[in-house]
Structures are given as structure tokens and as C-alpha cells.
Design a protein around this motif. Structure first.
Motif, mmCIF file in Angstrom:
data_model
loop_
_atom_site.group_PDB
_atom_site.id
_atom_site.type_symbol
_atom_site.label_atom_id
_atom_site.label_comp_id
_atom_site.label_asym_id
_atom_site.label_seq_id
_atom_site.Cartn_x
_atom_site.Cartn_y
_atom_site.Cartn_z
ATOM 1 N N MET A 34 62.213 -24.663 -27.640
ATOM 2 C CA MET A 34 62.266 -24.728 -26.175
ATOM 3 C C MET A 34 61.565 -23.536 -25.538
ATOM 4 S SD MET A 34 66.093 -26.246 -25.541
ATOM 5 C CE MET A 34 66.867 -25.119 -26.698
ATOM 6 N N SER A 35 61.657 -22.388 -26.196
ATOM 7 C CA SER A 35 60.999 -21.205 -25.643
ATOM 8 C C SER A 35 59.485 -21.387 -25.616
ATOM 9 C CB SER A 35 61.379 -19.945 -26.428
ATOM 10 O OG SER A 35 60.980 -20.062 -27.780
ATOM 11 N N LYS A 36 58.928 -22.055 -26.613
ATOM 12 C CA LYS A 36 57.488 -22.331 -26.638
ATOM 13 C C LYS A 36 57.114 -23.309 -25.518
ATOM 14 C CE LYS A 36 54.461 -21.398 -29.493
ATOM 15 N NZ LYS A 36 53.583 -20.258 -29.571
ATOM 16 N N GLN A 37 57.978 -24.281 -25.262
ATOM 17 C CA GLN A 37 57.727 -25.250 -24.187
ATOM 18 C C GLN A 37 57.697 -24.558 -22.825
ATOM 19 O OE1 GLN A 37 56.846 -28.318 -24.372
ATOM 20 N NE2 GLN A 37 57.393 -28.942 -26.419
ATOM 21 N N VAL A 38 58.691 -23.714 -22.567
ATOM 22 C CA VAL A 38 58.741 -23.021 -21.276
ATOM 23 C C VAL A 38 57.591 -22.023 -21.161
ATOM 24 C CG1 VAL A 38 60.308 -21.073 -21.772
ATOM 25 C CG2 VAL A 38 60.364 -22.157 -19.535
ATOM 26 N N LEU A 39 57.172 -21.437 -22.274
ATOM 27 C CA LEU A 39 56.026 -20.526 -22.273
ATOM 28 C C LEU A 39 54.753 -21.281 -21.873
ATOM 29 C CD1 LEU A 39 54.751 -17.710 -22.972
ATOM 30 C CD2 LEU A 39 54.403 -18.638 -25.278
ATOM 31 N N ARG A 40 54.542 -22.429 -22.480
ATOM 32 C CA ARG A 40 53.322 -23.203 -22.209
ATOM 33 C C ARG A 40 53.276 -23.695 -20.761
ATOM 34 N NH1 ARG A 40 52.073 -26.624 -27.727
ATOM 35 N NH2 ARG A 40 52.036 -24.793 -29.059
ATOM 36 N N SER A 41 54.358 -24.316 -20.304
ATOM 37 C CA SER A 41 54.336 -24.857 -18.944
ATOM 38 C C SER A 41 54.357 -23.735 -17.909
ATOM 39 C CB SER A 41 55.503 -25.825 -18.723
ATOM 40 O OG SER A 41 56.753 -25.185 -18.842
ATOM 41 N N GLY A 42 55.114 -22.675 -18.174
ATOM 42 C CA GLY A 42 55.242 -21.577 -17.209
ATOM 43 C C GLY A 42 53.968 -20.776 -17.017
ATOM 44 N N THR A 43 53.183 -20.632 -18.074
ATOM 45 C CA THR A 43 51.918 -19.894 -17.937
ATOM 46 C C THR A 43 50.783 -20.811 -17.498
ATOM 47 O OG1 THR A 43 51.490 -20.121 -20.317
ATOM 48 C CG2 THR A 43 52.546 -18.066 -19.571
ATOM 49 N N SER A 44 50.947 -22.097 -17.699
ATOM 50 C CA SER A 44 49.930 -23.068 -17.288
ATOM 51 C C SER A 44 49.829 -23.175 -15.767
ATOM 52 C CB SER A 44 50.255 -24.441 -17.884
ATOM 53 O OG SER A 44 49.321 -25.391 -17.478
ATOM 54 N N ILE A 45 50.902 -22.867 -15.068
ATOM 55 C CA ILE A 45 50.890 -22.927 -13.602
ATOM 56 C C ILE A 45 49.759 -22.071 -13.056
ATOM 57 C CG2 ILE A 45 52.195 -22.425 -11.491
ATOM 58 C CD1 ILE A 45 54.765 -22.732 -13.320
ATOM 59 N N GLY A 46 49.738 -20.809 -13.439
ATOM 60 C CA GLY A 46 48.718 -19.880 -12.955
ATOM 61 C C GLY A 46 47.325 -20.242 -13.420
ATOM 62 N N ALA A 47 47.206 -20.749 -14.642
ATOM 63 C CA ALA A 47 45.891 -21.145 -15.152
ATOM 64 C C ALA A 47 45.308 -22.267 -14.302
ATOM 65 C CB ALA A 47 46.001 -21.580 -16.610
ATOM 66 N N ASN A 48 46.133 -23.219 -13.916
ATOM 67 C CA ASN A 48 45.657 -24.318 -13.087
ATOM 68 C C ASN A 48 45.378 -23.881 -11.651
ATOM 69 O OD1 ASN A 48 45.503 -26.992 -14.556
ATOM 70 N ND2 ASN A 48 47.435 -26.141 -15.297
ATOM 71 N N ILE A 49 46.144 -22.939 -11.148
ATOM 72 C CA ILE A 49 45.864 -22.382 -9.821
ATOM 73 C C ILE A 49 44.515 -21.673 -9.841
ATOM 74 C CG2 ILE A 49 46.573 -20.604 -8.161
ATOM 75 C CD1 ILE A 49 49.515 -21.465 -8.836
ATOM 76 N N CYS A 50 44.250 -20.921 -10.898
ATOM 77 C CA CYS A 50 42.959 -20.235 -11.042
ATOM 78 C C CYS A 50 41.822 -21.247 -11.074
ATOM 79 C CB CYS A 50 42.968 -19.377 -12.304
ATOM 80 S SG CYS A 50 41.490 -18.386 -12.523
ATOM 81 N N GLU A 51 41.993 -22.327 -11.837
ATOM 82 C CA GLU A 51 40.966 -23.371 -11.882
ATOM 83 C C GLU A 51 40.771 -23.999 -10.502
ATOM 84 O OE1 GLU A 51 40.645 -26.286 -15.029
ATOM 85 O OE2 GLU A 51 42.085 -25.111 -16.204
ATOM 86 N N ALA A 52 41.865 -24.215 -9.781
ATOM 87 C CA ALA A 52 41.774 -24.802 -8.445
ATOM 88 C C ALA A 52 40.982 -23.901 -7.498
ATOM 89 C CB ALA A 52 43.175 -25.053 -7.881
ATOM 90 N N ILE A 53 41.275 -22.622 -7.538
ATOM 91 C CA ILE A 53 40.589 -21.661 -6.668
ATOM 92 C C ILE A 53 39.091 -21.690 -6.927
ATOM 93 C CG2 ILE A 53 40.290 -19.183 -6.235
ATOM 94 C CD1 ILE A 53 43.382 -18.959 -6.650
ATOM 95 N N HIS A 54 38.708 -21.939 -8.154
ATOM 96 C CA HIS A 54 37.291 -21.965 -8.525
ATOM 97 C C HIS A 54 36.749 -23.396 -8.623
ATOM 98 C CE1 HIS A 54 38.605 -17.933 -9.714
ATOM 99 N NE2 HIS A 54 37.400 -17.604 -9.316
ATOM 100 N N GLY A 55 37.462 -24.331 -8.013
ATOM 101 C CA GLY A 55 37.048 -25.733 -8.050
ATOM 102 C C GLY A 55 35.739 -25.952 -7.310
ATOM 103 N N VAL A 56 35.098 -27.068 -7.617
ATOM 104 C CA VAL A 56 33.790 -27.368 -7.046
ATOM 105 C C VAL A 56 33.878 -28.191 -5.762
ATOM 106 C CG1 VAL A 56 32.566 -27.176 -9.243
ATOM 107 C CG2 VAL A 56 33.514 -29.384 -8.544
ATOM 108 N N SER A 57 35.062 -28.705 -5.462
ATOM 109 C CA SER A 57 35.239 -29.499 -4.248
ATOM 110 C C SER A 57 36.700 -29.445 -3.826
ATOM 111 C CB SER A 57 34.827 -30.952 -4.504
ATOM 112 O OG SER A 57 35.733 -31.552 -5.414
ATOM 113 N N LYS A 58 36.976 -29.957 -2.622
ATOM 114 C CA LYS A 58 38.363 -30.018 -2.164
ATOM 115 C C LYS A 58 39.190 -30.944 -3.055
ATOM 116 C CE LYS A 58 38.377 -28.906 2.740
ATOM 117 N NZ LYS A 58 38.736 -29.405 4.081
#
Length: 121
Positions: A34-58
Motif C-alpha cells: 500500500m505504501s508503494k501505491q500511495v507513493l506512486r499516486s501521490g507523486t504523480s499528482i505533481g508530475a501531471n501538473i508539471c506536464e499540464a503547465i507545459h502543455g501545447v494547448s488548453k
């Protein structure tokens, strides 16, 4: 250089807390699944926000923010499981769940306003 957004900064701080939680669960409770699951989903939030900020369109921005929102909801699920399984005290849970809920609220607001902006253009 552009200043990082509030949601980016909060997701970075949340990721750091999730990493510390992962280490705590592994070291204190020998809990790795479970700790690995929460690690993956919890750190993925910021990674996807970073990708969104650098997105190519709205639409790209919105898609990545939706993914961040779903990862945040998943993280909340794993936190609930960890509390119910007695791997977290109520105090520990309340502290980190509050941060998770704050991120969920921000992501909800961002996705709604972006979706409205796209629909009205």
C-alpha cells in the motif's frame, strides 16, 4: 523565468510529504504494498501538473489536470485504507488528508474554469 503556480508548489510539498510517509510505512511497519501505491499516486499528482503547465494547448492542459485530479482522488483512497488498516494514526491521517483535500479543491477549480474557458471560446 515564470514563477511556479500555487497548485504546482502545493503538489511539490505534498509529494515530499508522501515520500516521507512511504519511508515511515516501510521502516516502521514493514508495509510495502500500500505504501508503494500511495507513493506512486501521490507523486504523480505533481508530475501531471508539471506536464499540464507545459502543455501545447488548453485541451492538453485540461487533460493533464484531470489526470492530476484523478491521481489525487486515488491518493485519498489509499490514505483512507492506511487509516482503516491502522497504519496511520488519526492525527497523521488528518494532517496529510487535509493537504490532499486542498489539492483536490484546487484541481477541481482549475479543471472547471479551464473547461468553461474552452467551451466558451
Amino acid at each position: 523565468m515564470r514563477r511556479p503556480s500555487i497548485v504546482y508548489e502545493k503538489s511539490m510539498a505534498f509529494s515530499n510529504r508522501i515520500i516521507k510517509l512511504y519511508k515511515h510505512l516501510c521502516n516502521t511497519h514493514n508495509e510495502y504494498t500500500m505504501s508503494k501505491q500511495v507513493l506512486r499516486s501521490g507523486t504523480s499528482i505533481g508530475a501531471n501538473i508539471c506536464e499540464a503547465i507545459h502543455g501545447v494547448s488548453k485541451k492538453d492542459f485540461l487533460s493533464k489536470m484531470y489526470i492530476a485530479y484523478k491521481e489525487c482522488a486515488e491518493t485519498r483512497y489509499w490514505l483512507d485504507i492506511l487509516l482503516n488498516a491502522n497504519y496511520l494514526t488519526k492525527l497523521q491521517y488528518d494532517s496529510i488528508a487535509e493537504d490532499c483535500n486542498e489539492l483536490l479543491a484546487l484541481l477541481t477549480s482549475i479543471t472547471k474554469s479551464t473547461r468553461n474557458s474552452i467551451n466558451n471560446s
